[in-house]
Design an enzyme around this catalytic site. Sequence first.
Site, PDB file in Angstrom:
ATOM      1  N   ASP A   1      -3.094  -6.446   0.561  1.00  0.00           N
ATOM      2  CA  ASP A   1      -2.541  -7.495  -0.281  1.00  0.00           C
ATOM      3  C   ASP A   1      -2.308  -8.704   0.640  1.00  0.00           C
ATOM      4  O   ASP A   1      -3.248  -9.389   1.009  1.00  0.00           O
ATOM      5  CB  ASP A   1      -1.258  -6.880  -0.857  1.00  0.00           C
ATOM      6  CG  ASP A   1      -0.576  -7.700  -1.907  1.00  0.00           C
ATOM      7  OD1 ASP A   1      -0.691  -8.909  -1.874  1.00  0.00           O
ATOM      8  OD2 ASP A   1       0.108  -7.102  -2.759  1.00  0.00           O
TER       9      ASP A   1
ATOM     10  N   GLY B   1       0.409   6.225  -0.935  1.00  0.00           N
ATOM     11  CA  GLY B   1      -0.562   5.723  -1.892  1.00  0.00           C
ATOM     12  C   GLY B   1      -2.011   6.119  -1.615  1.00  0.00           C
ATOM     13  O   GLY B   1      -2.826   6.184  -2.525  1.00  0.00           O
TER      14      GLY B   1
HETATM   15  P1  5GP Z   1       0.688  -5.967   2.180  1.00  0.00           P
HETATM   16  O1  5GP Z   1      -0.809  -6.055   2.382  1.00  0.00           O
HETATM   17  O2  5GP Z   1       1.167  -7.048   1.260  1.00  0.00           O
HETATM   18  O3  5GP Z   1       1.455  -5.934   3.448  1.00  0.00           O
HETATM   19  O4  5GP Z   1       1.058  -4.611   1.478  1.00  0.00           O
HETATM   20  C1  5GP Z   1       0.129  -3.860   0.785  1.00  0.00           C
HETATM   21  C2  5GP Z   1       0.897  -2.746   0.116  1.00  0.00           C
HETATM   22  O5  5GP Z   1       1.589  -3.283  -1.031  1.00  0.00           O
HETATM   23  C3  5GP Z   1      -0.037  -1.667  -0.438  1.00  0.00           C
HETATM   24  O6  5GP Z   1      -0.268  -0.632   0.493  1.00  0.00           O
HETATM   25  C4  5GP Z   1       0.737  -1.186  -1.657  1.00  0.00           C
HETATM   26  O7  5GP Z   1       1.672  -0.202  -1.270  1.00  0.00           O
HETATM   27  C5  5GP Z   1       1.528  -2.402  -2.125  1.00  0.00           C
HETATM   28  N1  5GP Z   1       0.828  -3.064  -3.239  1.00  0.00           N
HETATM   29  C6  5GP Z   1       0.214  -4.263  -3.223  1.00  0.00           C
HETATM   30  N2  5GP Z   1      -0.302  -4.567  -4.419  1.00  0.00           N
HETATM   31  C7  5GP Z   1      -0.012  -3.519  -5.227  1.00  0.00           C
HETATM   32  C8  5GP Z   1      -0.299  -3.220  -6.600  1.00  0.00           C
HETATM   33  O8  5GP Z   1      -0.927  -3.969  -7.365  1.00  0.00           O
HETATM   34  N3  5GP Z   1       0.167  -2.025  -7.060  1.00  0.00           N
HETATM   35  C9  5GP Z   1       0.871  -1.154  -6.294  1.00  0.00           C
HETATM   36  N4  5GP Z   1       1.269  -0.018  -6.860  1.00  0.00           N
HETATM   37  N5  5GP Z   1       1.156  -1.400  -4.998  1.00  0.00           N
HETATM   38  C10 5GP Z   1       0.706  -2.565  -4.471  1.00  0.00           C
END
Ligand code: 5GP
Length: 193
Positions: free
Chosen positions: A106, A48
Amino acid sequence: MPVQSPSTVISEVLLTEQQIQRRVRELGAAISADYVDLEPVLVGVLRGVVLFMADLMRAIPIPFSIDFLSITSYGAQAGPGQVRLLKDLETSIEGRHVLFVEDMVDTGLTLHTLLRMLRARDPASLHVCTLFDKPRLRLVKLPLRYVGFELPDRYVVGYGLDYRQRYRNLPFVGVLAAQVLLPNGVGAEGESS
Ligand code: 5GP
């Protein structure tokens, strides 16, 4: 040739291409000022972050190098934030000033795990630059030195972010239209990064 028409797959544009490009230039300027003479290594997680990394690099005129990790989630059975390394860094970060470049933070669980792994390699410093932040979903406290934009708790695509590996190529960030989503909800390929 099938063409993804943004007007049919995106219900709302949250950030335009111009807004993103302007903010990336600001982040590049801040990073350049902070890391002058430190020759940092910018570390990104595939896939990403690719668009952001490419634009950020061009906004940083000081010397630096880049490297990438690739990870996959262990799935729902494993603990949250548990990741398996598919591709490790190709350079040693011991004694280096590391800037971890993220597309999205996130819950922060993935990043928390990766920072712990990198910290164990004794970098001279370790900071985070994320383009997008969803602070309301955070489950672990994380120091984010540079944040591009705070986003609402909505699933977005574009500028590197996907839905089932699509839409990464959109130059803006938007919310997917309901008719594009699968009935079992978004993020079916979840931690695709
Ligand atoms: P976390 O912080 O929950 O461990 O994971 C973050 C990852 O979740 C990001 O790098 C991304 O790959 C995915 N992610 C979180 N929110 C979104 C979103 O709104 N759209 C997309 N495409 N991926 C997201």
